[in-house]
Design a protein around this motif. Structure first.
Motif, PDB file in Angstrom:
ATOM      1  N   ALA A  46       6.301   1.925   2.328  1.00 16.16           N
ATOM      2  CA  ALA A  46       5.819   2.065   1.925  1.00 16.16           C
ATOM      3  C   ALA A  46       4.805   0.240   1.793  1.00 16.16           C
ATOM      4  CB  ALA A  46       6.845   0.950   1.498  1.00 16.16           C
ATOM      5  N   ARG A  53      -2.408   0.834  -4.607  1.00 18.28           N
ATOM      6  CA  ARG A  53      -1.593   0.586  -6.008  1.00 18.28           C
ATOM      7  C   ARG A  53      -2.688   0.025  -7.186  1.00 18.28           C
ATOM      8  NH1 ARG A  53      -2.580  -4.379  -3.880  1.00 18.28           N
ATOM      9  NH2 ARG A  53      -2.279  -6.634  -5.388  1.00 18.28           N
ATOM     10  N   LEU A  63       6.920   5.832  -3.544  1.00 22.84           N
ATOM     11  CA  LEU A  63       6.819   5.144  -2.041  1.00 22.84           C
ATOM     12  C   LEU A  63       7.208   4.478  -1.699  1.00 22.84           C
ATOM     13  CD1 LEU A  63       2.987   6.293  -1.018  1.00 22.84           C
ATOM     14  CD2 LEU A  63       4.608   7.914  -0.682  1.00 22.84           C
ATOM     15  N   THR A  64       7.727   3.187  -2.658  1.00 22.22           N
ATOM     16  CA  THR A  64       8.261   2.435  -1.669  1.00 22.22           C
ATOM     17  C   THR A  64      10.133   2.456  -2.031  1.00 22.22           C
ATOM     18  OG1 THR A  64       8.416   1.253  -4.130  1.00 22.22           O
ATOM     19  CG2 THR A  64       6.894   0.235  -2.397  1.00 22.22           C
ATOM     20  N   SER A  68      13.311   1.280   0.306  1.00 23.96           N
ATOM     21  CA  SER A  68      14.456   0.307  -0.525  1.00 23.96           C
ATOM     22  C   SER A  68      15.699   1.052  -0.672  1.00 23.96           C
ATOM     23  CB  SER A  68      13.992   0.287  -1.869  1.00 23.96           C
ATOM     24  OG  SER A  68      12.753  -0.264  -2.563  1.00 23.96           O
ATOM     25  N   ALA A  76       7.900  -5.208  -1.060  1.00 23.76           N
ATOM     26  CA  ALA A  76       6.932  -3.875  -1.668  1.00 23.76           C
ATOM     27  C   ALA A  76       7.277  -3.390  -2.914  1.00 23.76           C
ATOM     28  CB  ALA A  76       7.350  -3.919   0.083  1.00 23.76           C
ATOM     29  N   PRO A  77       8.460  -3.173  -3.230  1.00 17.73           N
ATOM     30  CA  PRO A  77       9.285  -2.659  -4.569  1.00 17.73           C
ATOM     31  C   PRO A  77       8.696  -3.532  -5.851  1.00 17.73           C
ATOM     32  CG  PRO A  77      10.897  -2.873  -3.251  1.00 17.73           C
ATOM     33  CD  PRO A  77      10.220  -2.953  -2.423  1.00 17.73           C
TER      34      PRO A  77
END
Length: 374
Positions: A46, A53, A63-64, A68, A76-77
């Protein structure tokens, strides 16, 4: 313009990406406890995915999600969701992604560790996380709208400058036409009378010196009339620039018009070279007005200019079609008389003019003239 940009807008993209990856890694580091290798691998993936991105915003966000779900991380998300909202115009997709993030954050890990008490807390935490996920989405949409507005303001200014130029050229043409009429109706008439009177006096005069003088006056008057005729011809021409005297545009000028239109335009077809000057002028003005309207009302659209002639040779014309706009547009100032003027010009030449939207969301104008329109 570069000096007016805020300092953060002048930071290179690779530097920003490196900082975001570093902050995301720190967020993951503080969230790691006794997690196993799978959780650590998902967290590393992530964080590293954030570096790309900008090119793959949706893939990076997806992918994050495993990280999570497995870890209590946010940065990250959120960074991936913000980038996706900044570049995506599909609001349903953004809402779906926000819900996915809320589900991944609220769901327990491992997934089978869920008691009845935890279900209530998970539902509360889901709505809390969903409300929090709205922040990067709204910020990304706000930045996208700001960028669109700045681009539209530039287009408005370009359109206004173009209209000012056209207005200045129209005023110059009217002034030249008025001056040409004055020179033709007043000055030329008076110089003609001088030449006639000098000719009569030359015949009646007895003194050789007087004859020579009036002969010179008559000769100068005739030469002045010839110069006046040439000046009147030039003044009646409509100049493209304030410092030039050029003739009215013809079909030969269409290629330059298309090349300097500022939009992606494809010119196809051809017409015979013996078309009358009024018809050539009408075809040129139709293309000019249509491309101007594309610039003003369909940002990002491409246009096709097609010259055509009927199979029986009785009619000819031009069709200008543009694709749907790719960016939102703002109402631009204008007289709203351009298409009306084109219709009137077509009717004066015995032709027809049609305009309207196309089935795919674009727009089309079509001018049809008799083959011998004069």
């Amino acid at each position: 313009m570069t000096g007016l940009r805020p300092w953060w807008a002048r930071v290179p993209d690779p530097v920003i990406d490196a900082v975001i990856v570093a902050v995301a890694s720190a967020d993951v580091w503080f969230s790691l406890g006794e997690e196993g290798g799978v959780e650590r691998a998902m967290a590393a993936l992530a964080c590293l995915a954030l570096a790309v991105r900008r090119r793959f915003p949706l893939a990076v966000f997806l992918l994050t999600l495993p990280a999570s779900l497995m870890l209590d991380i946010v940065f990250a998300p959120f960074a991936a969701l913000f980038t996706l909202a900044e570049r995506c115009r599909d609001r349903r997709l953004l809402i779906t992604c926000a819900v996915l993030f809320a589900v991944a954050s609220a769901a327990p890990w491992p997934l089978d560790a869920l008691s009845s008490h935890d279900r209530t807390w998970t539902l509360v935490y889901f709505f809390y996380t969903l409300a929090t996920a709205a922040t990067p989405v709204l910020l990304g949409q706000l930045l996208q709208a700001r960028r669109d507005l700045a681009r539209q303001l530039v287009e408005i200014e370009e359109a206004r400058e173009h209209e000012r130029l056209l207005h200045a050229q129209a005023v110059l043409a009217r002034e030249r036409a008025q001056l040409a009429r004055e020179m033709h109706d007043v000055v030329s008439h008076q110089v003609s009378l001088i030449a006639v009177q000098a000719g009569a006096l030359q015949v009646a005069a007895k003194d050789p010196d007087v004859k020579e003088g009036v002969r010179t006056i008559r000769s100068l008057s005739v030469g002045t009339l010839d110069e006046l005729r040439q000046m009147v011809t030039l003044l009646r021409a409509s100049g493209g620039h304030a410092t030039e005297l050029t003739p009215q545009p013809t079909l030969a000028d269409l290629h330059e018009l298309v090349a300097t239109s500022g939009i992606t335009t494809n010119l196809t077809g051809e017409l015979p070279p013996d078309i009358g000057t009024p018809a050539q002028r009408a075809l040129y003005r139709t293309v000019q007005e249509a491309l101007t309207n594309v610039r003003k009302h369909a940002p990002g659209a491409a246009a096709t200019v097609r010259l055509w002639q009927a199979d029986d040779g009785a009619a000819l014309g031009v069709t200008v079609t543009n694709t749907p706009p790719t960016r939102p547009s703002l109402p631009l100032p204008g007289s709203h008389q351009g298409l009306v003027g084109l219709r009137e010009r077509a009717e004066l030449l015995g032709g027809t003019f049609e305009s309207g939207p196309t089935a795919d969301g674009g727009y089309q104008v079509r001018l049809r003239l008799p083959a011998r329109a004069d």
